[in-house]
Write a protein that holds these residues in place. Structure first.
Motif, PDB file in Angstrom:
ATOM      1  N   LEU A 186     -26.653 -14.058  -7.843  1.00  0.00           N
ATOM      2  CA  LEU A 186     -25.588 -13.655  -8.773  1.00  0.00           C
ATOM      3  C   LEU A 186     -25.209 -14.801  -9.705  1.00  0.00           C
ATOM      4  CD1 LEU A 186     -23.085 -11.506  -6.642  1.00  0.00           C
ATOM      5  CD2 LEU A 186     -24.574 -10.744  -8.502  1.00  0.00           C
ATOM      6  N   ILE A 187     -25.216 -16.023  -9.173  1.00  0.00           N
ATOM      7  CA  ILE A 187     -24.903 -17.187 -10.020  1.00  0.00           C
ATOM      8  C   ILE A 187     -25.959 -17.335 -11.111  1.00  0.00           C
ATOM      9  CG2 ILE A 187     -24.629 -19.697 -10.071  1.00  0.00           C
ATOM     10  CD1 ILE A 187     -23.592 -19.468  -7.136  1.00  0.00           C
ATOM     11  N   LEU A 188     -27.226 -17.195 -10.744  1.00  0.00           N
ATOM     12  CA  LEU A 188     -28.305 -17.284 -11.731  1.00  0.00           C
ATOM     13  C   LEU A 188     -28.178 -16.182 -12.778  1.00  0.00           C
ATOM     14  CD1 LEU A 188     -30.922 -18.576 -12.728  1.00  0.00           C
ATOM     15  CD2 LEU A 188     -32.169 -17.128 -11.109  1.00  0.00           C
ATOM     16  N   LEU A 189     -27.895 -14.968 -12.345  1.00  0.00           N
ATOM     17  CA  LEU A 189     -27.701 -13.857 -13.282  1.00  0.00           C
ATOM     18  C   LEU A 189     -26.564 -14.162 -14.254  1.00  0.00           C
ATOM     19  CD1 LEU A 189     -28.474 -10.912 -14.059  1.00  0.00           C
ATOM     20  CD2 LEU A 189     -26.702 -10.177 -12.454  1.00  0.00           C
ATOM     21  N   GLY A 190     -25.447 -14.653 -13.734  1.00  0.00           N
ATOM     22  CA  GLY A 190     -24.313 -14.986 -14.594  1.00  0.00           C
ATOM     23  C   GLY A 190     -24.634 -16.105 -15.560  1.00  0.00           C
ATOM     24  N   CYS A 191     -25.359 -17.105 -15.087  1.00  0.00           N
ATOM     25  CA  CYS A 191     -25.754 -18.234 -15.939  1.00  0.00           C
ATOM     26  C   CYS A 191     -26.603 -17.749 -17.117  1.00  0.00           C
ATOM     27  CB  CYS A 191     -26.523 -19.248 -15.091  1.00  0.00           C
ATOM     28  SG  CYS A 191     -27.083 -20.699 -15.981  1.00  0.00           S
ATOM     29  N   ILE A 192     -27.584 -16.931 -16.824  1.00  0.00           N
ATOM     30  CA  ILE A 192     -28.463 -16.400 -17.874  1.00  0.00           C
ATOM     31  C   ILE A 192     -27.681 -15.485 -18.818  1.00  0.00           C
ATOM     32  CG2 ILE A 192     -30.453 -14.894 -18.315  1.00  0.00           C
ATOM     33  CD1 ILE A 192     -31.605 -15.988 -15.616  1.00  0.00           C
ATOM     34  N   ALA A 193     -26.870 -14.593 -18.255  1.00  0.00           N
ATOM     35  CA  ALA A 193     -26.130 -13.631 -19.077  1.00  0.00           C
ATOM     36  C   ALA A 193     -25.168 -14.341 -20.024  1.00  0.00           C
ATOM     37  CB  ALA A 193     -25.377 -12.648 -18.181  1.00  0.00           C
ATOM     38  N   LYS A 194     -24.419 -15.294 -19.515  1.00  0.00           N
ATOM     39  CA  LYS A 194     -23.454 -15.991 -20.372  1.00  0.00           C
ATOM     40  C   LYS A 194     -24.169 -16.786 -21.463  1.00  0.00           C
ATOM     41  CE  LYS A 194     -19.197 -16.038 -17.808  1.00  0.00           C
ATOM     42  NZ  LYS A 194     -18.468 -15.301 -18.837  1.00  0.00           N
ATOM     43  N   GLY A 195     -25.291 -17.391 -21.124  1.00  0.00           N
ATOM     44  CA  GLY A 195     -26.070 -18.095 -22.145  1.00  0.00           C
ATOM     45  C   GLY A 195     -26.586 -17.159 -23.227  1.00  0.00           C
ATOM     46  N   LEU A 196     -27.070 -15.989 -22.804  1.00  0.00           N
ATOM     47  CA  LEU A 196     -27.578 -15.011 -23.778  1.00  0.00           C
ATOM     48  C   LEU A 196     -26.460 -14.441 -24.652  1.00  0.00           C
ATOM     49  CD1 LEU A 196     -30.241 -13.113 -21.638  1.00  0.00           C
ATOM     50  CD2 LEU A 196     -30.650 -14.696 -23.545  1.00  0.00           C
ATOM     51  N   VAL A 197     -25.296 -14.248 -24.075  1.00  0.00           N
ATOM     52  CA  VAL A 197     -24.155 -13.767 -24.878  1.00  0.00           C
ATOM     53  C   VAL A 197     -23.848 -14.780 -25.972  1.00  0.00           C
ATOM     54  CG1 VAL A 197     -21.650 -13.353 -24.834  1.00  0.00           C
ATOM     55  CG2 VAL A 197     -23.124 -12.252 -23.143  1.00  0.00           C
ATOM     56  N   PHE A 198     -23.801 -16.050 -25.609  1.00  0.00           N
ATOM     57  CA  PHE A 198     -23.511 -17.080 -26.608  1.00  0.00           C
ATOM     58  C   PHE A 198     -24.591 -17.120 -27.693  1.00  0.00           C
ATOM     59  CE2 PHE A 198     -23.839 -21.409 -28.255  1.00  0.00           C
ATOM     60  CZ  PHE A 198     -22.582 -21.542 -28.811  1.00  0.00           C
ATOM     61  N   THR A 203     -26.572 -14.767 -28.672  1.00  0.00           N
ATOM     62  CA  THR A 203     -26.472 -13.563 -29.495  1.00  0.00           C
ATOM     63  C   THR A 203     -25.354 -13.698 -30.520  1.00  0.00           C
ATOM     64  OG1 THR A 203     -27.324 -12.212 -27.680  1.00  0.00           O
ATOM     65  CG2 THR A 203     -26.124 -11.056 -29.439  1.00  0.00           C
ATOM     66  N   PHE A 204     -24.209 -14.209 -30.091  1.00  0.00           N
ATOM     67  CA  PHE A 204     -23.090 -14.372 -31.023  1.00  0.00           C
ATOM     68  C   PHE A 204     -23.394 -15.425 -32.081  1.00  0.00           C
ATOM     69  CE2 PHE A 204     -20.782 -11.686 -28.211  1.00  0.00           C
ATOM     70  CZ  PHE A 204     -19.757 -11.146 -28.967  1.00  0.00           C
ATOM     71  N   VAL A 205     -24.108 -16.484 -31.717  1.00  0.00           N
ATOM     72  CA  VAL A 205     -24.514 -17.493 -32.703  1.00  0.00           C
ATOM     73  C   VAL A 205     -25.424 -16.851 -33.750  1.00  0.00           C
ATOM     74  CG1 VAL A 205     -25.912 -19.583 -33.046  1.00  0.00           C
ATOM     75  CG2 VAL A 205     -24.206 -19.507 -31.214  1.00  0.00           C
ATOM     76  N   ALA A 206     -26.386 -16.049 -33.302  1.00  0.00           N
ATOM     77  CA  ALA A 206     -27.293 -15.380 -34.245  1.00  0.00           C
ATOM     78  C   ALA A 206     -26.512 -14.469 -35.181  1.00  0.00           C
ATOM     79  CB  ALA A 206     -28.348 -14.582 -33.470  1.00  0.00           C
ATOM     80  N   TYR A 207     -25.573 -13.724 -34.646  1.00  0.00           N
ATOM     81  CA  TYR A 207     -24.772 -12.823 -35.486  1.00  0.00           C
ATOM     82  C   TYR A 207     -23.833 -13.598 -36.399  1.00  0.00           C
ATOM     83  CZ  TYR A 207     -26.452  -8.338 -33.909  1.00  0.00           C
ATOM     84  OH  TYR A 207     -27.239  -7.237 -33.701  1.00  0.00           O
ATOM     85  N   PHE A 208     -23.399 -14.766 -35.977  1.00  0.00           N
ATOM     86  CA  PHE A 208     -22.581 -15.615 -36.842  1.00  0.00           C
ATOM     87  C   PHE A 208     -23.396 -16.064 -38.056  1.00  0.00           C
ATOM     88  CE2 PHE A 208     -21.356 -19.957 -38.070  1.00  0.00           C
ATOM     89  CZ  PHE A 208     -20.069 -19.713 -38.530  1.00  0.00           C
ATOM     90  N   TYR A 209     -24.657 -16.438 -37.824  1.00  0.00           N
ATOM     91  CA  TYR A 209     -25.497 -16.932 -38.918  1.00  0.00           C
ATOM     92  C   TYR A 209     -25.908 -15.841 -39.902  1.00  0.00           C
ATOM     93  CZ  TYR A 209     -25.603 -21.691 -37.336  1.00  0.00           C
ATOM     94  OH  TYR A 209     -25.234 -22.969 -36.989  1.00  0.00           O
ATOM     95  N   ILE A 210     -25.863 -14.589 -39.486  1.00  0.00           N
ATOM     96  CA  ILE A 210     -26.126 -13.512 -40.454  1.00  0.00           C
ATOM     97  C   ILE A 210     -24.812 -12.896 -40.944  1.00  0.00           C
ATOM     98  CG2 ILE A 210     -28.452 -13.035 -39.622  1.00  0.00           C
ATOM     99  CD1 ILE A 210     -27.316 -10.556 -38.176  1.00  0.00           C
ATOM    100  N   ASP A 211     -23.726 -13.620 -40.682  1.00  0.00           N
ATOM    101  CA  ASP A 211     -22.404 -13.276 -41.210  1.00  0.00           C
ATOM    102  C   ASP A 211     -21.854 -11.948 -40.676  1.00  0.00           C
ATOM    103  OD1 ASP A 211     -20.280 -14.291 -42.668  1.00  0.00           O
ATOM    104  OD2 ASP A 211     -20.810 -13.175 -44.478  1.00  0.00           O
ATOM    105  N   LYS A 212     -22.121 -11.660 -39.420  1.00  0.00           N
ATOM    106  CA  LYS A 212     -21.600 -10.442 -38.790  1.00  0.00           C
ATOM    107  C   LYS A 212     -20.498 -10.737 -37.776  1.00  0.00           C
ATOM    108  CE  LYS A 212     -24.483  -7.605 -40.761  1.00  0.00           C
ATOM    109  NZ  LYS A 212     -24.055  -6.591 -41.694  1.00  0.00           N
ATOM    110  N   VAL A 213     -20.289 -12.029 -37.477  1.00  0.00           N
ATOM    111  CA  VAL A 213     -19.274 -12.452 -36.519  1.00  0.00           C
ATOM    112  C   VAL A 213     -18.493 -13.601 -37.145  1.00  0.00           C
ATOM    113  CG1 VAL A 213     -18.952 -13.593 -34.279  1.00  0.00           C
ATOM    114  CG2 VAL A 213     -20.590 -11.746 -34.486  1.00  0.00           C
ATOM    115  N   SER A 214     -17.177 -13.581 -36.981  1.00  0.00           N
ATOM    116  CA  SER A 214     -16.338 -14.636 -37.545  1.00  0.00           C
ATOM    117  C   SER A 214     -16.449 -15.919 -36.723  1.00  0.00           C
ATOM    118  CB  SER A 214     -14.876 -14.184 -37.585  1.00  0.00           C
ATOM    119  OG  SER A 214     -14.345 -14.097 -36.279  1.00  0.00           O
TER     120      SER A 214
END
Length: 138
Positions: A76-88, A90-101
């Protein structure tokens, strides 16, 4: 493993659970005011936002379970580590295409911090396991 270290991990995962539960509940019950504060467009159809929020809440439950016994929930710790990293990421990618503030990206940085903290927990547990195996060999 020292009691201090175990207490630290329990508190860290409990705080991750609270973090996720807070985010999940806000995304279900107060997403439009939250988005306005973060300079994001409001949502007309919240189905996918609510589905994401439910996943966030469920991951919070997983972090709570880990907080009860951080030594035996490595998967579960590994799953959470991967998931939280992927969330970040994803948000960075959306920030760079100007879809996230930038305000929302700043909040999501919490996920990156937790991802690194979870990784540290896994690395520490791996060291402890290796030392234990070496001791059993002798």
């Amino acid at each position: 493993m020292s009691k201090i270290r175990i207490t630290y991990y329990r508190r860290m995962f409990a705080s991750a659970a609270l973090f996720n539960w807070t985010v999940g509940l806000v995304l279900i019950f107060a997403y439009n005011p939250f988005f306005m504060i973060l300079d994001m467009p409001t949502v007309d159809n919240a189905l996918f936002l609510h589905l994401f929020a439910l996943l966030v809440l469920m991951f919070g439950l997983g972090y709570y379970w880990i907080s009860l016994d951080p030594l035996h929930e490595i998967s579960l710790i590994l799953l959470g580590c991967i998931a939280k990293g992927l969330v970040f990421i994803t948000f960075v990618a959306y920030f760079y295409i100007d879809k996230v503030s930038w305000q929302l990206l700043t909040l999501v940085t919490g996920d990156l911090v937790y991802s690194f903290a979870f990784a540290e927990c896994l690395i520490f547990q791996n060291r402890v396991l290796k030392v234990s195996k070496d001791l059993l060999k002798d």
